[in-house]
Design a protein around this motif. Structure first.
Motif, PDB file in Angstrom:
ATOM      1  N   THR A  25      71.273 110.916  61.083  1.00 45.70           N
ATOM      2  CA  THR A  25      72.727 110.864  60.963  1.00 45.70           C
ATOM      3  C   THR A  25      73.195 109.467  60.593  1.00 45.70           C
ATOM      4  O   THR A  25      74.048 109.291  59.706  1.00 45.70           O
ATOM      5  N   LEU A  26      72.637 108.449  61.243  1.00 49.89           N
ATOM      6  CA  LEU A  26      73.023 107.073  60.947  1.00 49.89           C
ATOM      7  C   LEU A  26      72.651 106.688  59.516  1.00 49.89           C
ATOM      8  O   LEU A  26      73.457 106.090  58.791  1.00 49.89           O
ATOM      9  N   LEU A  27      71.461 107.040  59.089  1.00 51.11           N
ATOM     10  CA  LEU A  27      71.029 106.716  57.720  1.00 51.11           C
ATOM     11  C   LEU A  27      71.891 107.433  56.683  1.00 51.11           C
ATOM     12  O   LEU A  27      72.253 106.860  55.648  1.00 51.11           O
ATOM     13  N   ALA A  28      72.230 108.695  56.958  1.00 51.00           N
ATOM     14  CA  ALA A  28      73.095 109.436  56.023  1.00 51.00           C
ATOM     15  C   ALA A  28      74.472 108.791  55.937  1.00 51.00           C
ATOM     16  O   ALA A  28      75.039 108.655  54.844  1.00 51.00           O
ATOM     17  N   ALA A  29      75.013 108.381  57.087  1.00 54.93           N
ATOM     18  CA  ALA A  29      76.324 107.713  57.084  1.00 54.93           C
ATOM     19  C   ALA A  29      76.265 106.416  56.281  1.00 54.93           C
ATOM     20  O   ALA A  29      77.183 106.112  55.504  1.00 54.93           O
ATOM     21  N   MET A  30      75.182 105.664  56.440  1.00 59.85           N
ATOM     22  CA  MET A  30      75.039 104.410  55.693  1.00 59.85           C
ATOM     23  C   MET A  30      74.940 104.671  54.191  1.00 59.85           C
ATOM     24  O   MET A  30      75.520 103.930  53.385  1.00 59.85           O
ATOM     25  N   ALA A  31      74.243 105.737  53.809  1.00 61.28           N
ATOM     26  CA  ALA A  31      74.121 106.074  52.388  1.00 61.28           C
ATOM     27  C   ALA A  31      75.476 106.455  51.798  1.00 61.28           C
ATOM     28  O   ALA A  31      75.844 106.009  50.702  1.00 61.28           O
ATOM     29  N   VAL A  32      76.232 107.287  52.531  1.00 61.27           N
ATOM     30  CA  VAL A  32      77.560 107.698  52.053  1.00 61.27           C
ATOM     31  C   VAL A  32      78.475 106.484  51.945  1.00 61.27           C
ATOM     32  O   VAL A  32      79.183 106.310  50.938  1.00 61.27           O
ATOM     33  N   LEU A  33      78.457 105.639  52.952  1.00 55.67           N
ATOM     34  CA  LEU A  33      79.314 104.459  52.944  1.00 55.67           C
ATOM     35  C   LEU A  33      78.951 103.528  51.780  1.00 55.67           C
ATOM     36  O   LEU A  33      79.844 103.025  51.083  1.00 55.67           O
ATOM     37  N   ALA A  34      77.659 103.326  51.553  1.00 52.58           N
ATOM     38  CA  ALA A  34      77.234 102.460  50.441  1.00 52.58           C
ATOM     39  C   ALA A  34      77.703 103.016  49.103  1.00 52.58           C
ATOM     40  O   ALA A  34      78.205 102.271  48.249  1.00 52.58           O
ATOM     41  N   LEU A  35      77.574 104.326  48.912  1.00 59.25           N
ATOM     42  CA  LEU A  35      78.022 104.931  47.650  1.00 59.25           C
ATOM     43  C   LEU A  35      79.538 104.817  47.487  1.00 59.25           C
ATOM     44  O   LEU A  35      80.036 104.502  46.396  1.00 59.25           O
TER      45      LEU A  35
END
Length: 195
Positions: free
Chosen positions: A171-181
């Motif tokens: 969940t944390l990694l997915a949130a970081m990916a979405v935020l970066a994009l």
């Protein structure tokens, strides 16, 4: 992240209502719908009682966002939706909601398509519902690079969980990916092509 997203999405929804000339009740409804609508749709799709109907914290965070938007509108009059603080909060909210939506989809055993759908609906569903209530084409379908990071986050979470990464880390990694994009799109002006 979830609380920041709720406040930001409620403020954005309330400001949409103000811009559309709605009365105070309409502004409040649009604020709550934008903040809570995506998660409610997600929960209904996976067959559980919406968390917004069980959590006072979510409702209070949404109320805080509406109060913030009304106060800013009364005080300044101009539309503050382009303010860096609100844009950043909105990006964090999108990341948090898309990641939690993906987590719910994975937890309930959905397919890749299902995980992507609930991640995207959680992230952009409330704003889309408020646009429909205002009788406009949802902004995510015609402008900006907004829903695409949520889709990518859903795929990323499904793949990460599939290779055995623990749920919280996924969940944390997915949130970081979405935020970066999303932040990349804001910084570099990314847009999908139109036909």
């Amino acid at each position: 992240m979830n609380a920041v997203g709720l406040v930001a999405f409620a403020a954005v929804g309330a400001l949409k209502g103000r811009e559309a000339g709605l009365d105070l009740f309409g502004v409040v409804v649009l604020g709550f719908l934008t903040a809570l609508g995506g998660g409610t749709v997600r929960d209904l799709l996976v067959g559980r009682v919406p968390t917004s109907l069980q959590s006072d914290v979510e409702v209070l965070a949404a109320a805080l966002g509406v109060v913030f938007a009304v106060a800013v509108s009364v005080r300044y009059g101009d539309d503050p939706r382009e303010s860096p603080a609100l844009v950043l909060s909105d990006a964090v909210g999108l990341a948090a909601f898309a990641a939690t939506g993906a987590a719910v989809g994975i937890e309930t055993g959905l397919s890749l398509f299902g995980v992507v759908v609930v991640a995207t609906l959680t992230g952009v569903g409330g704003g889309s519902l408020s646009d429909l209530l205002l009788v406009r084409v949802p902004a995510v379908l015609q402008e900006d690079f907004y829903a695409t990071p949520a889709v990518a986050g859903g795929v990323f979470a499904w793949v990460t969980a599939g290779v055995g990464v623990e749920a919280g880390a996924t969940t944390l990694l997915a949130a970081m990916a979405v935020l970066a994009l999303r932040l990349g799109a804001l910084r570099f002006g990314w847009r999908l092509p139109t036909l």
